[in-house]
Design an enzyme around this catalytic site. Structure first.
Site, PDB file in Angstrom:
ATOM      1  N   ASP A 191       0.818  -1.204   0.000  1.00 52.36           N
ATOM      2  CA  ASP A 191       0.000   0.000   0.000  1.00 52.36           C
ATOM      3  C   ASP A 191       0.859   1.263   0.000  1.00 52.36           C
ATOM      4  O   ASP A 191       0.592   2.216  -0.725  1.00 52.36           O
ATOM      5  CB  ASP A 191      -0.920   0.001   1.224  1.00 52.36           C
ATOM      6  CG  ASP A 191      -1.727  -1.277   1.322  1.00 52.36           C
ATOM      7  OD1 ASP A 191      -1.779  -2.006   0.319  1.00 52.36           O
ATOM      8  OD2 ASP A 191      -2.294  -1.539   2.399  1.00 52.36           O
ATOM      9  N   ASN A 234     -12.245  -2.158  10.458  1.00 48.96           N
ATOM     10  CA  ASN A 234     -10.924  -1.583  10.691  1.00 48.96           C
ATOM     11  C   ASN A 234      -9.922  -2.701  10.980  1.00 48.96           C
ATOM     12  O   ASN A 234     -10.143  -3.525  11.853  1.00 48.96           O
ATOM     13  CB  ASN A 234     -10.962  -0.590  11.856  1.00 48.96           C
ATOM     14  CG  ASN A 234      -9.594   0.021  12.106  1.00 48.96           C
ATOM     15  OD1 ASN A 234      -8.672  -0.652  12.544  1.00 48.96           O
ATOM     16  ND2 ASN A 234      -9.458   1.292  11.795  1.00 48.96           N
ATOM     17  N   LYS A 235      -8.820  -2.679  10.217  1.00 48.47           N
ATOM     18  CA  LYS A 235      -7.838  -3.776  10.305  1.00 48.47           C
ATOM     19  C   LYS A 235      -7.047  -3.785  11.610  1.00 48.47           C
ATOM     20  O   LYS A 235      -6.548  -4.824  12.040  1.00 48.47           O
ATOM     21  CB  LYS A 235      -6.869  -3.702   9.129  1.00 48.47           C
ATOM     22  CG  LYS A 235      -7.233  -4.585   7.968  1.00 48.47           C
ATOM     23  CD  LYS A 235      -8.451  -4.142   7.177  1.00 48.47           C
ATOM     24  CE  LYS A 235      -8.156  -2.989   6.245  1.00 48.47           C
ATOM     25  NZ  LYS A 235      -9.382  -2.485   5.598  1.00 48.47           N
TER      26      LYS A 235
HETATM   27  P1  ADP Z   1      -8.161   0.897   4.813  1.00 52.56           P
HETATM   28  O1  ADP Z   1      -8.495  -0.333   4.031  1.00 52.56           O
HETATM   29  O2  ADP Z   1      -8.958   2.055   4.341  1.00 52.56           O
HETATM   30  O3  ADP Z   1      -6.695   1.155   4.886  1.00 52.56           O
HETATM   31  P2  ADP Z   1      -7.899   0.479   7.686  1.00 52.56           P
HETATM   32  O4  ADP Z   1      -8.845  -0.217   8.595  1.00 52.56           O
HETATM   33  O5  ADP Z   1      -6.534  -0.058   7.536  1.00 52.56           O
HETATM   34  O6  ADP Z   1      -8.664   0.596   6.302  1.00 52.56           O
HETATM   35  O7  ADP Z   1      -7.742   2.005   8.160  1.00 52.56           O
HETATM   36  C1  ADP Z   1      -8.849   2.854   8.320  1.00 52.56           C
HETATM   37  C2  ADP Z   1      -8.541   3.898   9.367  1.00 52.56           C
HETATM   38  O8  ADP Z   1      -7.657   4.907   8.848  1.00 52.56           O
HETATM   39  C3  ADP Z   1      -9.773   4.690   9.801  1.00 52.56           C
HETATM   40  O9  ADP Z   1     -10.498   3.995  10.801  1.00 52.56           O
HETATM   41  C4  ADP Z   1      -9.147   5.978  10.328  1.00 52.56           C
HETATM   42  O10 ADP Z   1      -8.684   5.821  11.646  1.00 52.56           O
HETATM   43  C5  ADP Z   1      -7.940   6.165   9.429  1.00 52.56           C
HETATM   44  N1  ADP Z   1      -8.273   7.130   8.352  1.00 52.56           N
HETATM   45  C6  ADP Z   1      -8.397   6.888   7.039  1.00 52.56           C
HETATM   46  N2  ADP Z   1      -8.740   8.009   6.356  1.00 52.56           N
HETATM   47  C7  ADP Z   1      -8.815   9.001   7.251  1.00 52.56           C
HETATM   48  C8  ADP Z   1      -9.117  10.399   7.192  1.00 52.56           C
HETATM   49  N3  ADP Z   1      -9.416  11.008   6.041  1.00 52.56           N
HETATM   50  N4  ADP Z   1      -9.104  11.077   8.338  1.00 52.56           N
HETATM   51  C9  ADP Z   1      -8.810  10.474   9.503  1.00 52.56           C
HETATM   52  N5  ADP Z   1      -8.529   9.176   9.624  1.00 52.56           N
HETATM   53  C10 ADP Z   1      -8.522   8.442   8.528  1.00 52.56           C
HETATM   54 MG    MG Z   2      -5.286  -0.106   5.832  1.00 51.70          MG
END
Ligand code: ADP
Ligand code: MG
Length: 459
Positions: A191, A234-235
């Protein structure tokens, strides 16, 4: 290869000016001064190669237009001040020398702190600047388009420039892959690598150890449609992701015990075992079939095979939030990883050769990838399976879940001429029957082309 040169500083594109202006206005409103620069890092859609980067295998993603943008001003007093344009995320302040990232609740600002901490540890400088920032994101969260890594990478860029340090994109990608693990997810490096090194118009083959990237030219008639199933996970807050990482590690270690001259304690990835044995992927698949049993292994059985106590197993193989896991599907997970690694090689070869039926061949590989994620890796979700089927019924040549899974997005490959009918069919077939999902369809369903990678913009 890796040059000691920062990601580029670009002019703000015409179609993004309004958004940048809004972020700038927010910055002025909060901090009473103008930002000095913007950092931007995109999300990504993985075309093929799911859950194999952390096993050491190559993956084939492309960046999307959706991104995280930060308006930034360096702080010579060493303060970090973070404000998010989305009011659900509370503001956060900390001294850059006092950063602690706990692995309990994955608050949004911790992803930002990961990026800062990664850069800090890389440069080991006694004098550190902090920064003030306004953060604005358009990557859907926990949807498999890697909003978390876009946030980590964007933050790392901000810290880098605030301190006037330089690093190549490849070095940054390695630092960001490592530092996102501070939050507790044991991810690979896909990523961060694609977010930092993407080139508009091209997908990338990303190889690891050391990190290398190759442009991949997709067939000219290929278009891609992303659909968010709108199931979220959320991972870092749930153990499923790390459990898969651990199952792969244990599969590699248990397989290693069956091989003369291989010390299982020296093996942590399925890819390392292949390298050690100098086997082809087909030979690895045969090894899995002959040496592992399809039923899940209990912890006790794994301990007996590895000749360790459950306490020792925590040290040799488990991770923070997986110590309680008691059942490990080693056969299924290893079968997915080795077969998916093979599909990536095949996908790249088809893109290189561009046969007349390239689209159909790529679609078939994507369909196989989805089936393997669903049946062998157990990381799909009923909504994802439905979305894949609806997409295929409406003209997608191939369709699969993308990203870690358990919810989030699908990606479909479709003939460029049939994008509109695919979009209309999926809108009617998947979203319309569910009023809650239908209300979000405009953001959830879109065609995408390979976007550009992370960059700075002049404020
Ligand atoms: P992804 O597949 O989108 O990477 P994850 O579960 O790994 O999913 O991460 C998601 C987390 O990243 C959200 O719960 C939040 O805490 C953080 N995050 C992502 N985008 C934002 C944003 N624009 N503002 C604040 N936090 C964010
Ligand atoms: Mg992620």
């Amino acid at each position: 290869m890796a040059q000691d040169k920062n990601p580029p500083t670009l002019p703000i594109p015409e179609d993004k000016k309004e958004r940048f202006e809004k972020i700038k206005a927010k910055f002025i409103e909060i901090y009473g001064e103008e930002p000095k620069f913007f950092s931007r890092a995109p999300g990504r859609v993985n075309l093929i190669g799911e859950h194999i980067d952390y096993c050491g295998y190559s993956v084939l993603p492309m960046a999307v237009e959706l991104d995280i943008i930060m308006a930034v001003s360096p702080d010579t007093q060493g303060q970090i001040s973070l404000v998010n344009t989305d009011p659900q995320y509370q503001s956060y302040n900390v001294d850059v020398n006092q950063i602690v990232i706990t692995k309990d609740v994955p608050h949004w600002y911790k992803y930002v702190l990961c990026g800062i901490q990664g850069i800090k540890e890389h440069f080991q400088s006694d004098t550190l600047r902090g920064f003030k920032a306004v953060v604005d994101g358009t990557v859907p969260r926990s949807a498999g388009l890697s909003s978390s890594s876009a946030l980590v990478c964007c933050s790392a860029l901000s810290m880098l420039k605030a301190n006037e340090w330089t690093m190549s994109k490849e070095q940054l990608a390695e630092v960001c892959a490592k530092c996102e693990r501070f939050i507790g997810t044991e991810g690979g490096g896909m990523d961060q690598a694609i977010s930092l090194t993407a080139v508009a118009g091209k997908a990338k083959l990303i190889e690891f150890n050391p990190l290398r990237t190759q442009d991949v030219l997709l067939p000219p008639n290929a278009a891609f449609v992303v659909g968010n199933s709108l199931a979220e996970m959320n991972k870092a807050a749930t153990p499923q992701f790390n459990t898969r990482v651990v199952e792969c590690r244990l599969a590699a270690q248990v397989l290693a015990t069956s091989q003369e001259g291989v010390k299982w304690r020296e093996i942590r990835r399925l890819g390392e075992l292949q390298e050690k044995l100098v086997y082809t992927l087909d030979e690895m698949l045969n090894l899995v079939t002959s040496k592992l049993h399809p039923e899940p292994y209990t912890k006790q059985e794994v301990c007996e095979i590895l000749e360790v106590t459950p306490e020792e197993l925590v040290e040799t193989s488990l991770s923070a939030n997986t110590t309680h896991v008691d059942s490990f599907s080693l056969y299924n997970r290893a079968t997915h990883v080795y077969s998916e690694a093979k599909r990536v090689v095949q996908f790249k070869a088809i893109c290189d050769q561009q046969p007349g039926n390239a689209l159909e061949q790529l679609g078939e590989l994507m369909n196989q990838s989805h089936a393997s994620c669903r049946d062998m890796y157990d990381c799909s979700h009923p909504d994802l399976d439905t979305l894949v089927e609806v997409s295929k019924a409406n003209g997608a040549v191939g369709s699969r879940m993308t990203g870690a899974g358990w919810g989030g997005c699908t990606v479909s490959i479709v003939n460029a001429e049939k994008v509109s009918s695919l979009l209309a069919g999926v809108k009617a077939g998947y979203y319309q029957p569910n009023p809650d999902k239908f209300s979000k369809v405009d953001e959830a369903l879109f065609a995408t082309t390979p976007g550009g990678g992370a960059a700075f913009y002049i404020a």
